[in-house]
Design an enzyme around this catalytic site. Structure first.
Site, PDB file in Angstrom:
ATOM      1  N   GLU A   7      -8.145   5.302  -4.440  1.00  0.00           N
ATOM      2  CA  GLU A   7      -8.708   6.048  -3.150  1.00  0.00           C
ATOM      3  C   GLU A   7      -9.180   7.275  -3.281  1.00  0.00           C
ATOM      4  OE1 GLU A   7      -6.162   5.535   0.185  1.00  0.00           O
ATOM      5  OE2 GLU A   7      -5.567   3.297  -0.166  1.00  0.00           O
ATOM      6  N   ASN A  35       0.867  -1.106  -0.008  1.00  0.00           N
ATOM      7  CA  ASN A  35      -0.016   0.045  -0.128  1.00  0.00           C
ATOM      8  C   ASN A  35       0.982   1.103   0.107  1.00  0.00           C
ATOM      9  OD1 ASN A  35      -2.793   0.902   0.175  1.00  0.00           O
ATOM     10  ND2 ASN A  35      -1.836   2.023   2.148  1.00  0.00           N
ATOM     11  N   GLU A  36       0.623   2.138  -1.051  1.00  0.00           N
ATOM     12  CA  GLU A  36       1.263   3.417  -0.949  1.00  0.00           C
ATOM     13  C   GLU A  36       2.850   3.353  -0.715  1.00  0.00           C
ATOM     14  OE1 GLU A  36      -0.950   6.223   1.306  1.00  0.00           O
ATOM     15  OE2 GLU A  36      -2.303   6.464  -0.274  1.00  0.00           O
TER      16      GLU A  36
HETATM   17  C1  GAL Z   1      -4.285   6.520   2.431  1.00  0.00           C
HETATM   18  C2  GAL Z   1      -4.002   5.147   2.595  1.00  0.00           C
HETATM   19  C3  GAL Z   1      -5.094   4.562   3.347  1.00  0.00           C
HETATM   20  C4  GAL Z   1      -5.769   5.384   4.351  1.00  0.00           C
HETATM   21  C5  GAL Z   1      -6.033   6.970   3.617  1.00  0.00           C
HETATM   22  C6  GAL Z   1      -6.737   8.013   4.517  1.00  0.00           C
HETATM   23  O1  GAL Z   1      -3.019   7.207   2.277  1.00  0.00           O
HETATM   24  O2  GAL Z   1      -3.817   4.300   1.593  1.00  0.00           O
HETATM   25  O3  GAL Z   1      -4.909   3.290   3.868  1.00  0.00           O
HETATM   26  O4  GAL Z   1      -5.207   5.785   5.214  1.00  0.00           O
HETATM   27  O5  GAL Z   1      -4.998   7.555   3.061  1.00  0.00           O
HETATM   28  O6  GAL Z   1      -6.884   9.019   3.775  1.00  0.00           O
END
Ligand code: GAL
Length: 677
Positions: free
Chosen positions: A308, A154-155
């Site tokens: 996301e 993730n990221e």
């Molecule tokens: C992203 C991350 C997610 C969550 C989200 C909140 O950076 O991948 O898991 O934390 O931000 O905005």
């Protein structure tokens, strides 16, 4: 990279859903979730991103039974799964048992469990443990019918300055330079007595008494990106080795500083990105558009995924403004307009526990009878209607160059002004194009520019051979080129190229400089020369950075009116005699109207029109053409009527449109040519 992802959207249409973290809930809630997802139009959820401690509660133990149940349940409800490897957040025991898996910051502080991301990408123990859980997960679910995509980690953005990283950095440097003499030459270690006798003496940049060697720092950034990419690749390869044939990807973060996504893009089956626009910033729609054009560019024009976004407010800013359902809808349609074939969220159900308990979600704490959830349901229905758009491309005649290595090199400290920031420049040059409704592709310097009639180079500090050659070829062919300040200053080792700047392309610009100059805090007046502009702007102001320039073979468009550079050129344009495009050189940071006038001049001379001229005329309407669809997004607070010559059908409403469409405030239309009856 195109076809494998297309198979998914061919089956499912535009992907719609979000991260789903079932480990936070009882199985009874899972069943409710599956039902509510269906009702909201969700067709894909990302599961397992943070499930490592649940799968592996003790070293070597495995518990996948609960995930079997989740996947079977989702599949039974017709919801596809993007299955994550859980490797972004190791269980606490890994760090406790193996402290060397934990990253060390620049100051030598070892970070500890209790949050997430606590791993060193260079840790052999972490890598082995991550690979082991990935292999077992892939073996178990390689052919599960619910799983239509895989999501690695993730990221990716971890950085380690500790001993594990030092060992791998030295290995990386050996591969890059072969000999320590090669490293010494590249790093310019004659300066400040930094000569290394052996690779073994080299360290990652850590806390030093004073400024760090800029090339050491640049190489450490390159290494960190490569190291993260290696983590991604080995998990992806393990997934493939288990027989997985569906797309594998990970989520990018726009203009994220720690990973060179040009190097990453070829390694993913679909470019995916997380976008959290700052709702307090009135220019955020333009900035999001730029990021989306970058995502399309990374995939060479192929559809990408918004992996996301937030359904309402985020919770990680100091003060988190809400996102209205109308804004969410416009921003989501904006992503689709700019090439996204997926619109997903963090996350499906709002957490009641943990650090993100106040982050919005598709399903808020208060349930379905909420403003946010109604907006989510409406968006699901909208996206289902946009199925015909999936797989299509966004045409553009304007390229904007952006490069991570150049950005990194440009921002090493110890320069004329730290206030000149590459991303500020990239955004500043993009915004007037966005305001004028012009389609832009973000392109890597050195890539082919054959498809473009205008090339904008906001700040490419490092111009290498390939980038120079591509620019020359484009200009020779007749394309216009707009060059911003501090371009072509350094070589790939971040050494300043001696001579007049912009080194390598001064002849193309017909202007050259001898000194970079920090401007006073209040800025200085700039006078536009009457005559040569497509639209004569009034005067303007320059701030931050100026350049002592000479027009060698160019027309002066604007002049510094005061201060150290008074009377000298601020903006020039070379109009070659005979074939070849015009080249603008902007040797300062202009205010928005004046930079807008420079770009308007370039657009006019290159005969580049807005994608939808009627939208620009209407004002406040963002318009993008994708395939044969015209996306019209009314971002203003009042109704707007947009001229759209011809007969159309609005995919969102099914209504017919002839020659003009009226959009209520914050509403949208997606027009496709009407089928002749
Ligand atoms: C992203 C991350 C997610 C969550 C989200 C909140 O950076 O991948 O898991 O934390 O931000 O905005």
């Amino acid at each position: 990279m195109q076809p494998i992802f297309d198979q998914v959207t061919d089956d499912l249409g535009i992907l719609y859903g979000g991260d789903y973290n079932p480990e936070q809930w009882d199985p009874a809630v899972w069943r409710e979730d599956a039902r509510l997802m269906r009702e909201a139009g969700v067709n894909l959820v990302t599961v397992g991103v943070f499930s490592w401690a649940r799968y592996e509660p003790e070293p070597g133990v495995r518990d996948f039974a609960w995930m079997d149940e989740v996947l079977d349940l989702l599949h039974a409800h017709g919801i596809a799964v993007d299955l994550a490897t859980p490797t972004a957040s190791p269980p606490p025991w890994l760090g406790v048992d193996h402290p060397d898996t934990l990253p060390v910051d620049r100051d030598g502080v070892r970070l500890v469990p209790g949050s997430r991301n606590q791993f060193s990408p260079s840790s052999r123990v972490y890598r082995a443990a991550a690979l082991a859980i990935t292999r077992d997960l892939a073996a178990r679910y390689a052919t599960h019918p619910a799983v239509r995509m895989w999501h690695v980690g993730n990221e990716y953005g971890q950085v380690d300055h500790g001993e594990e990283a030092a060992r791998e950095f030295r290995r990386w440097l050996r591969e890059r330079y072969g000999t320590v003499d090669g490293l010494n030459a590249a790093w310019g270690t004659t300066f400040w007595s930094q000569r290394y006798r052996s690779f073994d003496d080299v360290l990652p940049p850590r806390r030093t008494p004073y400024l760090v060697n800029p090339t050491q720092s640049l190489d450490f950034r390159r290494f960190t990106s490569d190291e993260l990419l290696a983590c991604y690749r080995e998990q992806r390869d393990a997934i493939r080795a288990a027989g997985v044939t569906v797309p594998v990807t990970t989520n990018f973060m726009g203009f994220f500083a720690l990973a060179d996504y040009w190097a990453w893009a070829g390694e993913v089956d679909v470019v995916a990105d997380d976008q959290y626009p700052d709702l307090a910033d009135p220019r955020s729609p333009a900035d999001s558009a730029l990021v989306q054009d970058l995502m399309r560019g990374l995939g060479d024009g192929a559809p990408w995924m918004l992996m996301e976004q937030a359904a309402g407010a985020t919770s990680w800013r100091e003060h988190n403004l809400p996102r209205t359902p109308e804004r969410l809808r416009l921003d989501s349609l904006q992503a689709v307009a700019r090439g996204a074939d997926g619109v997903c969220f963090f996350q499906w159900r709002a957490s009641t526990v943990g650090a993100e308990r106040f982050h919005s979600a598709m399903l808020p704490h208060a349930g379905v009878d909420t403003r946010v959830h109604r907006g989510v349901q409406r968006l699901g229905a909208d996206l289902a209607r946009l199925r015909p758009v999936a797989g299509t491309r966004v045409p553009a005649r304007t390229a904007l160059l952006f490069d991570w290595e150049s950005w990194w090199a440009a921002e090493e400290p110890g320069r004329v002004t730290e206030r000149l920031r590459t991303l500020d420049q990239v955004r500043a040059f993009y915004r007037p194009l966005w305001d004028r409704g012009v389609a832009v592709d973000v392109v890597r310097p050195g890539a082919s520019l054959d498809a473009y009639d205008l090339v904008v180079v906001p700040q490419t500090y490092v111009l290498d051979d390939a980038a120079e050659a591509a620019l020359r070829k484009a200009a020779a062919r007749g394309a216009g080129v707009v060059v911003g300040p501090m371009t072509g200053v350094a070589d790939g080792n971040a050494h300043v190229v001696p001579g007049r700047f912009p080194a390598r392309v001064a002849d193309l610009a017909g202007a050259s400089g001898e000194e970079w100059v920090a401007l006073p805090d209040a800025g200085v007046a700039v006078a536009a020369e009457p005559g040569p502009w497509a639209e004569l702007p009034g005067g303007g102001r320059a701030t931050v950075h100026g350049e002592l320039l000479r027009a060698d073979d160019a027309t002066v468009l604007a002049t510094f009116a005061e201060g150290y550079l008074a009377g000298l050129p601020a903006v020039t344009r070379r109009d070659p005699e005979g074939p070849g495009g015009s080249v603008w050189y902007v040797g300062t940071v202009l205010d928005e109207p004046l930079l807008g006038a420079v770009l308007a001049d370039a657009l006019a001379r290159c005969a580049i029109e807005p994608a939808v001229p009627g939208a620009v005329a209407a004002g406040g309407v963002e318009a993008v053409v994708r395939g044969d669809a015209v996306f019209l997004l009314n971002r203003s607070d009042t109704a707007r009527t947009v001229a759209v010559p011809g007969r159309w059908t609005d995919l969102l409403t099914g209504r017919d449109v002839a020659d003009a469409v009226t959009l209520p405030a914050h509403d949208a239309a997606v027009l496709t040519p009407a089928k002749s009856s």
